[in-house]
Motif scaffolding. Structure first.
Motif, short mmCIF file in Angstrom:
data_model
loop_
_atom_site.label_atom_id
_atom_site.label_comp_id
_atom_site.label_asym_id
_atom_site.label_seq_id
_atom_site.Cartn_x
_atom_site.Cartn_y
_atom_site.Cartn_z
N ALA A 148 0.83 -1.20 0.00
CA ALA A 148 0.00 0.00 0.00
C ALA A 148 0.87 1.26 0.00
CB ALA A 148 -0.93 -0.01 1.21
N LEU A 149 1.91 1.26 0.82
CA LEU A 149 2.82 2.41 0.90
C LEU A 149 3.62 2.57 -0.38
CD1 LEU A 149 4.06 1.81 4.54
CD2 LEU A 149 2.68 3.77 3.78
N LEU A 150 4.08 1.45 -0.93
CA LEU A 150 4.89 1.51 -2.15
C LEU A 150 4.10 2.09 -3.32
CD1 LEU A 150 6.74 -1.93 -1.98
CD2 LEU A 150 7.71 0.33 -1.52
N MET A 151 2.83 1.68 -3.44
CA MET A 151 2.05 2.13 -4.60
C MET A 151 1.75 3.61 -4.59
SD MET A 151 -0.45 -1.02 -5.70
CE MET A 151 -1.03 -1.47 -4.07
N SER A 185 6.69 -12.78 2.90
CA SER A 185 5.84 -12.59 1.71
C SER A 185 6.53 -11.71 0.66
CB SER A 185 4.48 -11.98 2.11
OG SER A 185 3.79 -12.83 2.98
N ARG A 186 7.83 -11.90 0.50
CA ARG A 186 8.62 -11.11 -0.45
C ARG A 186 8.03 -11.11 -1.87
NH1 ARG A 186 14.13 -9.37 -1.09
NH2 ARG A 186 14.55 -10.00 1.07
N PRO A 187 7.52 -12.26 -2.39
CA PRO A 187 6.99 -12.24 -3.76
C PRO A 187 5.85 -11.24 -3.97
CG PRO A 187 7.35 -14.50 -3.07
CD PRO A 187 7.53 -13.64 -1.85
N TYR A 188 5.06 -10.97 -2.92
CA TYR A 188 3.98 -10.00 -3.08
C TYR A 188 4.54 -8.58 -3.24
CZ TYR A 188 0.45 -13.50 -2.00
OH TYR A 188 -0.36 -14.61 -2.06
N LEU A 189 5.65 -8.30 -2.58
CA LEU A 189 6.30 -6.99 -2.74
C LEU A 189 6.92 -6.88 -4.12
CD1 LEU A 189 8.03 -6.62 0.76
CD2 LEU A 189 5.71 -5.97 0.07
N GLU A 190 7.54 -7.97 -4.57
CA GLU A 190 8.12 -7.98 -5.92
C GLU A 190 7.04 -7.81 -6.98
OE1 GLU A 190 10.14 -11.71 -5.74
OE2 GLU A 190 11.97 -10.85 -4.85
N MET A 191 5.87 -8.43 -6.74
CA MET A 191 4.74 -8.26 -7.65
C MET A 191 4.32 -6.79 -7.72
SD MET A 191 0.78 -9.46 -7.06
CE MET A 191 1.04 -11.22 -7.08
N THR A 192 4.21 -6.15 -6.57
CA THR A 192 3.80 -4.75 -6.51
C THR A 192 4.78 -3.87 -7.30
OG1 THR A 192 2.76 -5.05 -4.35
CG2 THR A 192 3.37 -2.80 -4.96
N LEU A 193 6.07 -4.05 -7.07
CA LEU A 193 7.07 -3.22 -7.74
C LEU A 193 7.09 -3.48 -9.25
CD1 LEU A 193 9.97 -3.51 -5.14
CD2 LEU A 193 8.42 -1.58 -5.48
N ALA A 194 6.87 -4.75 -9.65
CA ALA A 194 6.84 -5.08 -11.08
C ALA A 194 5.65 -4.43 -11.77
CB ALA A 194 6.79 -6.59 -11.27
N LEU A 195 4.49 -4.41 -11.11
CA LEU A 195 3.31 -3.76 -11.69
C LEU A 195 3.48 -2.24 -11.74
CD1 LEU A 195 0.51 -5.94 -10.05
CD2 LEU A 195 1.28 -6.00 -12.43
N MET A 196 4.11 -1.68 -10.72
CA MET A 196 4.40 -0.24 -10.74
C MET A 196 5.30 0.10 -11.93
SD MET A 196 5.04 0.26 -6.63
CE MET A 196 5.89 1.83 -6.80
N LYS A 197 6.24 -0.78 -12.23
CA LYS A 197 7.13 -0.56 -13.37
C LYS A 197 6.36 -0.57 -14.68
CE LYS A 197 11.56 -2.06 -15.28
NZ LYS A 197 12.68 -3.03 -15.17
N GLU A 198 5.31 -1.43 -14.77
CA GLU A 198 4.48 -1.44 -15.97
C GLU A 198 3.81 -0.09 -16.18
OE1 GLU A 198 1.86 -4.58 -16.99
OE2 GLU A 198 2.99 -6.10 -15.86
N PHE A 199 3.55 0.62 -15.08
CA PHE A 199 2.93 1.95 -15.17
C PHE A 199 3.97 3.07 -15.18
CE2 PHE A 199 -0.72 -0.57 -14.11
CZ PHE A 199 -1.81 0.12 -14.61
N GLY A 200 5.24 2.71 -15.42
CA GLY A 200 6.25 3.72 -15.68
C GLY A 200 7.09 4.17 -14.52
N VAL A 201 6.96 3.52 -13.34
CA VAL A 201 7.75 3.93 -12.18
C VAL A 201 8.74 2.82 -11.82
CG1 VAL A 201 7.72 4.52 -9.73
CG2 VAL A 201 5.97 5.45 -11.25
N THR A 202 10.01 3.13 -11.92
CA THR A 202 11.07 2.16 -11.61
C THR A 202 11.60 2.42 -10.20
OG1 THR A 202 11.72 2.00 -13.93
CG2 THR A 202 13.31 1.25 -12.30
N SER A 203 11.58 1.38 -9.37
CA SER A 203 12.06 1.48 -8.00
C SER A 203 13.41 0.80 -7.89
CB SER A 203 11.05 0.82 -7.06
OG SER A 203 10.87 -0.53 -7.45
N HIS A 204 13.99 0.87 -6.71
CA HIS A 204 15.29 0.25 -6.47
C HIS A 204 15.23 -0.49 -5.13
CE1 HIS A 204 19.58 -0.43 -6.71
NE2 HIS A 204 19.76 0.13 -5.52
N TRP A 205 15.51 -1.79 -5.13
CA TRP A 205 15.49 -2.59 -3.91
C TRP A 205 16.87 -3.19 -3.72
CZ3 TRP A 205 11.17 -6.72 -2.66
CH2 TRP A 205 11.34 -7.19 -1.34
N LYS A 206 17.57 -2.73 -2.70
CA LYS A 206 18.89 -3.26 -2.38
C LYS A 206 18.94 -3.60 -0.90
CE LYS A 206 23.86 -2.35 -2.69
NZ LYS A 206 24.91 -1.38 -3.12
#
Length: 413
Positions: A151-154, A173-194
């Protein structure tokens, strides 16, 4: 209402099933569609109760919203409404009012939101005074519900300065966070997870035509059916081999339980090899929604197991650990738990009266109904209480499993 389950011989040994679309993906896409002010409709959108609840709020002109039992909608909309100028009331079912939301509310208030509790501190319903939010740095435990973090990431790209989110401790539940970031990227926002830090820049979402995947969680019940039905081949439609869904790991779990998966242009084919392990141990930290399916499957295949990583199950639609212990005991299986994050069966069983109806309580939890229904292939007198809870994620479940010889008749009560 109750369903008395019945079993019949099936004439077709190859069953084709059109799975429902993923509500996890659908609800994320709905929020991202709204945040990008998209004019496009989402293709293959889920028709589940949870998605209908989300869609209903986003299309409403009201200021008071009741999302019922839709946990994803409650968490996502809390974040979304906190940045939409106005005063909003967000509530849900009685069970929803028992599901904690304080971690998310505290995080949003830290970013400049103003959210109050209408009734009990730390729980819905919420009064939300929407306003512009300021981003920056935020720290959260990594073992909280992934829906809080998603919710916060989106909303992060849409708030001033974006968000640098540090997750402390174990990340579940890491895959759910990866799913969120991947869908955000489809809408043009690239994040960085390190490491344990996720950085999301302030940036505009870009509208896009998108399609929701079919649901790998729903597929799990078909794996269970094939595990109990050696002569049946099931072809599942709409699944992706390379999937955003963490629950696609179900194919790996069931391979150990004797069910193989083959992908082709015709669909995803499940077949039973007859091979089974002596024991099944698994850490469900990334796929907690599969635990119920695997618990019932292992018990009915007489495979002792030890499941760990189940800490989020206690705050789902019900306390799923307790629910599994209670209902599998009705079938004679004696399960144990440390009452925190594990579930164990060492093969201990007690005799039960097979000639009497066995009524399985579903606790207003769709996954309890769907995980236990295939047990009708092993127990002739199985009854499912409150069977229509399945509409939360798989509205056509009962009609679909009839193709596998699991029928039902309604018992009013």
């Amino acid at each position: 209402m109750q369903y008395q389950l019945t079993t019949t011989n099936i004439s077709e040994k190859s069953i084709q099933v059109q799975l429902p679309s993923s509500k996890s993906i659908s609800n994320r896409l709905l929020l991202l569609n709204a945040l990008s002010y998209s004019p496009y409709e989402i293709k293959n959108l889920s028709d589940s109760d949870d998605t209908k609840a989300m869609l209903g709020v986003l299309n409403s002109n009201s200021t008071t919203f009741d999302v019922g039992a839709a946990g994803t909608s409650m968490r996502f909309l809390t974040a979304f409404l906190s940045k939409i100028v106005g005063e909003w009331i967000l509530t849900g079912s009685e069970r929803m009012k028992q599901r904690p939301i304080k971690t998310l509310v505290d995080a949003l208030n830290h970013l400049g939101a103003k959210i109050e509790y209408v009734e009990k501190e730390g729980y819905p319903p919420l009064r939300i005074f929407g306003s512009n939010l300021e981003g920056g740095e935020l720290e959260l435990p990594g073992n909280v519900s992934s829906q809080y973090i998603s919710a916060l990431l989106m909303i992060a790209p849409t708030i001033e300065n974006g968000l640098k989110l540090t997750l402390t401790g174990e990340i579940i539940s890491r895959p759910y966070l990866e799913m969120t970031l991947a869908l955000m990227k489809e809408f043009g926002v690239t994040s960085h997870w390190k490491g344990n830090v996720i950085t999301v820049p302030e940036a505009p979402y870009q509208p896009k035509v998108v399609t929701a995947e079919s649901d790998w969680s729903a597929a799990s019940y078909w794996y269970e059916i094939v595990a109990f039905n050696p002569g049946v081949e099931v072809i599942l439609k709409g699944l992706k081999k390379i999937s955003l869904q963490g629950d696609s790991k179900v194919k790996n779990m069931f391979e150990k339980l004797g069910v193989t998966t083959k992908f082709s242009k015709n669909g995803t084919t499940l077949t039973n090899t007859g091979k089974t392990p002596g024991r099944f141990n698994y850490n469900f930290i990334n796929e907690p929604d599969l635990a119920q399916t695997l618990a019932v499957t292992c018990c009915l295949m007489d495979i002792p197991f030890h499941f760990t990583g189940l800490q989020t199950l206690k705050i789902k639609e019900t306390d799923r650990i307790s629910a599994l212990i209670n209902e599998l005991q009705k079938l004679g299986f004696q399960l144990t738990s440390n009452n925190t994050d594990d579930l164990k069966w060492d093969g201990e069983r007690t005799e039960i009266a097979l000639e009497s109806p066995i009524a399985i309580d579903t606790y207003k939890d769709h996954r309890m109904a769907m995980a236990f229904a295939p047990a009708a292939l092993k127990y002739a007198n199985l009854v499912i209480n409150d069977p229509m809870v399945v509409t939360k994620s798989y509205p056509h479940y009962w009609e679909d499993i009839a193709m596998a010889g699991i029928g039902f008749k309604t018992i009013e009560g």
